[in-house]
Each structure stands twice: as C-alpha cells, then as structure tokens.
Design an enzyme around this catalytic site. Structure first.
Site, PDB file in Angstrom:
ATOM      1  N   CYS A   1      33.750 -11.704  13.012  1.00  0.00           N
ATOM      2  CA  CYS A   1      34.526 -11.901  14.248  1.00  0.00           C
ATOM      3  C   CYS A   1      36.017 -12.010  13.962  1.00  0.00           C
ATOM      4  CB  CYS A   1      34.042 -13.136  14.999  1.00  0.00           C
ATOM      5  SG  CYS A   1      34.341 -14.683  14.132  1.00  0.00           S
TER       6      CYS A   1
ATOM      7  N   CYS B   1      30.360 -20.310  15.352  1.00  0.00           N
ATOM      8  CA  CYS B   1      31.679 -20.948  15.436  1.00  0.00           C
ATOM      9  C   CYS B   1      31.588 -22.385  14.907  1.00  0.00           C
ATOM     10  CB  CYS B   1      32.202 -20.954  16.865  1.00  0.00           C
ATOM     11  SG  CYS B   1      31.964 -19.379  17.731  1.00  0.00           S
TER      12      CYS B   1
END
Ligand code: FES
Length: 144
Positions: A33, A102
C-alpha cells in the site's frame, strides 16, 4: 464502516509529531500500500515516558498509530512489547478486514522503536526477532 473511535483518532490523532534526540526510533512500511510509519520513544528507567508518531499513510494507519502510542505510553519495555495489533484494534472497536494490516504496521513500528532503543542501550529483548522493514511478508504469514 469505521467505528467512532477510529474516526476520533483519525480526526484528532494523539501523540503526533516527533521527539528530538529520541531514545528509540522505528520505521516500518508496507510495500503493497506504500504506507510508512515512524515511532519515536523517550525512555527513562525502562519506562516509556513519551512517544510520538509520524505516519504517511491511510486514515486507519493514522488512527492505529495514535491508539498504539496511547497504549504504550507509561508502560515498561516488556509491557509495550505485549501490545499487539489485536489490542490496538480492540481499543479502536474494530477495523474493517481490509484495514487490519494497518494495525499490524502500528504494532511493528512500536516493536522497531523498542528494538532500536534496546540495541542502542545494550539491552537484550528476550525471544524477539529483529524487526522487519516491510510488513508485507509478515502480513502474508499472518494471513491478515
Ligand atoms: Fe496500508 Fe493503511 S492502507 S497502512
């Protein structure tokens, strides 16, 4: 999609910034990402007296960094090492499945900073592997 707590920590992040002459600094990224997280620690007598973060990433990365710093502040090195991405997610009342990585980035950034602190101060961290720079591989192993 996001809990109120996630939105709160995203809109009003706690402990954002950096610490000059930090005792430990950890930076990790996720090549997939492209997000990067950096954690700064101030440690006195084995206790985390101050912690700050800088995150170049998505909203969930900001929220998980913020919560992770809250969870480790005032903790000993060993206690801080026990703070997992699961604990960060629970404290935030959950994350959507596509955002679980995350929280892993937040966990690993904290661990990298603790590792850096330990290395610089000649402290052994029992049973810990050196931190990874890129969590992508770890993510695949953890199947998150
Ligand atoms: Fe990668 Fe959030 S999308 S850290």
């Amino acid at each position: 999609m996001y809990s109120e707590k996630v939105m709160d920590h995203f809109m009003n992040p706690r402990n954002m910034g950096e610490i000059e002459n930090a005792d430990g600094v950890g930076t990790v990224g996720n090549a997939k990402c492209g997000d990067i997280m950096r954690i700064f620690l101030k440690v006195e007598d084995g206790v985390i007296q101050d912690v700050k973060f800088k995150t170049f990433g998505c909203g969930a990365a900001v929220a998980t960094s913020s919560m992770a710093t809250e969870l480790v502040l005032g903790k000993t090195i060993q206690e801080a090492l026990q703070v997992t991405n699961q604990a960060v997610m629970e404290a935030l009342d959950g994350l959507p499945p596509v955002k679980v990585h995350c929280s892993l980035l937040a966990e690993q950034a904290i661990h990298a900073a603790l590792w850096d602190y330990a290395q610089k101060h000649g402290i052994e961290i029992e049973g810990r592997e050196p931190p990874v720079d890129d969590i992508e591989e770890l993510e695949e192993l953890a199947e998150v």
